[in-house]
Motif scaffolding. Structure first.
Motif, short mmCIF file in Angstrom:
data_model
loop_
_atom_site.label_atom_id
_atom_site.label_comp_id
_atom_site.label_asym_id
_atom_site.label_seq_id
_atom_site.Cartn_x
_atom_site.Cartn_y
_atom_site.Cartn_z
N ASP A 1 -6.55 6.59 9.71
CA ASP A 1 -5.30 5.89 10.03
C ASP A 1 -4.42 5.74 8.79
N ASP A 2 -5.05 5.33 7.68
CA ASP A 2 -4.29 5.10 6.45
C ASP A 2 -3.62 6.38 5.99
N ILE A 3 -4.39 7.49 6.02
CA ILE A 3 -3.85 8.76 5.55
C ILE A 3 -2.69 9.18 6.44
N GLN A 4 -2.86 9.01 7.74
CA GLN A 4 -1.80 9.37 8.69
C GLN A 4 -0.56 8.53 8.42
N ALA A 5 -0.76 7.22 8.20
CA ALA A 5 0.38 6.32 7.95
C ALA A 5 1.13 6.75 6.70
N MET A 6 0.38 7.10 5.65
CA MET A 6 1.04 7.51 4.40
C MET A 6 1.83 8.79 4.61
N ASP A 7 1.25 9.71 5.38
CA ASP A 7 1.96 10.98 5.64
C ASP A 7 3.24 10.73 6.42
N GLN B 1 5.05 8.04 6.51
CA GLN B 1 6.02 7.38 5.64
C GLN B 1 6.75 8.43 4.79
N LYS B 2 5.98 9.39 4.28
CA LYS B 2 6.53 10.42 3.42
C LYS B 2 7.58 11.23 4.17
N THR B 3 7.24 11.66 5.42
CA THR B 3 8.20 12.46 6.18
C THR B 3 9.42 11.64 6.54
N ASP B 4 9.23 10.34 6.85
CA ASP B 4 10.38 9.48 7.16
C ASP B 4 11.32 9.42 5.99
N ASN B 5 10.75 9.25 4.79
CA ASN B 5 11.59 9.16 3.59
C ASN B 5 12.39 10.43 3.38
N LYS B 6 11.79 11.55 3.71
CA LYS B 6 12.48 12.83 3.52
C LYS B 6 13.69 12.90 4.44
N HIS B 7 13.52 12.41 5.68
CA HIS B 7 14.60 12.52 6.67
C HIS B 7 15.78 11.65 6.26
N CYS B 8 15.50 10.50 5.65
CA CYS B 8 16.58 9.56 5.30
C CYS B 8 17.40 10.00 4.09
#
Lengths: 311, 122
Positions: B107-113, B115-122
């Motif tokens: 779960d943690d690894i998925q959450a971190m991933d 977050q990373k993709t969200d940041n890229k989109h913004c």
């Protein structure tokens, strides 16, 4: 997590005893040395590096349980058509098995049918499997290698002194046992034609002796005793020996891995071929296991030293 | 007698325990333990198929006529050693994930991933 690892070790030993009951002595041998020995050690090292605690799962496991239950029921329904346990007229005993059982003694001159099937009749499969083991060794090397500066001898000495008092009895007992374990590995290696044993088991037993040494005397001492690049080359040499035996039999006019042409007498050729192939298997298995353990232990040391510096 | 099939049922139960651990646990090391149990159940399945009632171990001896089937033994013998090599590879991957993400919980690894993709989109 610690308990999980120890329980899986016990489970490995238990399944080895299942295999003895079901007349599979060679398999039991392998499972006892792998399941109860090396896999437990690797798991312990991995747990030491990744942390002992597990998060409590937040989602409910009912769905998973339902899926598993339904699959299990379907599988059990599927078994209703299977032949009964131990029945001699089951389909699996009909095709090639009678040939192996009746003729392997005449064709290869080996009392142990498992060895003759492993190395001679199904030499291709075993070649593939040795290559898989070798590839897994390369993978672990690639994933866990650490660039390491030269450590001074003094550092090793102090480490040894601090450990000397701690495990005195263990160290003395292990020191006496290691030569016997190594000798036993060689016996298993070269006696595989007659009794249970062979390259796979011998490799694992040999590696476990070395691993015991590493655990008790520390990585630094072990690095001075065992040359890492030699071990890495040895793992490749094992696969090479195997392939070369196949090529030599082609050059002698037979087909790939057909040992009968290796010597004037077909039986002697078979003996020679199987012996060489088992040697190749033993080399690769032993050195890959040693490499894997060394890399895990080195990584552990590296992580600990990094943590030590940051705090 | 239907009870003569008990070896398959043991295998199925073990296999399902392994599958459940793989599905239900988020911890990668536990998943590997689950895979190991699954793997052993397949080993037991093969060996029990090779077993013959009243047979002995497949090592040639004077006056013995009934042997177990040596073929499954060969297949499983090599599979065990290949299994430990691949398990080691899996553990090595888990160790590297721990170093990269600081956690081996799925779960943690998925959450971190995410977050990373969200940041890229913004």
């Amino acid at each position: 997590m610690f308990a999980v690892v120890m329980l899986s070790g016990i489970y490995g030993l238990l399944s080895a005893s299942f295999f003895v009951v079901m007349d599979a002595v060679d398999v039991a041998f392998t499972e006892a040395s792998v399941g109860a020995g090396i896999s437990t050690l690797l798991m312990l090292t991995a747990v030491a590096m990744t942390g002992r605690t597990e998060h409590v799962t937040r989602h409910k496991p009912y769905l998973a349980f339902a899926v598993v239950f339904v699959t299990g029921c379907l599988l059990i329904y599927g078994t209703l058509d299977m032949p009964y346990f131990g029945s001699p007229d089951a389909p699996s005993h009909q095709h090639v098995a009678p040939r192996y059982i009746n003729d392997s003694m005449q064709e290869t001159g080996m009392p142990n049918m498992v060895t003759s099937v492993l190395a001679s009749y199904r030499g291709f499969d075993t070649f593939g499997e040795v290559t898989v083991i070798f590839t897994a060794g390369i993978g672990v090397l690639a994933l866990l290698s650490v660039v390491r500066g030269r450590e001074s001898d003094a550092e090793i000495e102090t480490l040894n002194d601090s450990m000397h008092e701690q495990y005195l009895i263990l160290r003395i007992v292990i020191k006496m046992l290691i030569p016997f374990i190594l000798l036993y590995a060689f016996y298993v290696q070269f006696h595989g034609d007659f009794g249970p044993g062979g390259g796979f088991q011998a490799g694992v037993i040999f590696a476990s002796a070395i691993i015991l040494y590493v655990m008790l005397f520390g990585l630094g001492t072990a690095r001075r005793v065992i040359n890492q690049s030699f071990i890495q080359i040895l793992s490749a040499i094992g696969v090479l020996i195997y392939g070369c035996v196949g090529l030599v039999s082609i050059l002698n006019g037979g087909s790939f891995l057909d040992y009968s042409v290796l010597s004037d007498d077909a039986l002697a050729g078979q003996h020679l071929g199987i012996l060489l192939i088992e040697l190749g298997v033993g080399c690769t298995v032993a050195s890959v296991m040693i490499i894997i353990f060394f890399k895990f232990a080195e990584r552990n040391e590296y992580i600990q030293s990094k943590n030590g510096k940051s705090t | 007698m239907i009870l003569g099939l008990y070896n398959y049922w043991i295998v199925v139960v073990l296999m399902m325990i392994g599958l459940y651990i793989i599905i239900a646990h988020g911890n990668l090391i536990k998943k590997i333990v689950g895979l190991n149990i699954f793997q052993t159940s397949v080993f037991i399945f093969y060996i029990s198929i090779g077993n013959v009632e009243g047979g002995t171990a497949p090592i040639w001896g004077e006056g013995i006529t009934l042997y177990s089937n040596p073929l499954p033994h060969v297949l499983i013998l090599t599979a065990i050693v290949v299994g430990i090599a691949t398990t080691a590879l899996g553990l090595a991957l888990a160790v590297r994930l721990k170093e990269a993400y600081g956690s081996i919980e799925e779960d943690d690894i998925q959450a971190m991933d995410d977050q990373k993709t969200d940041n890229k989109h913004c």
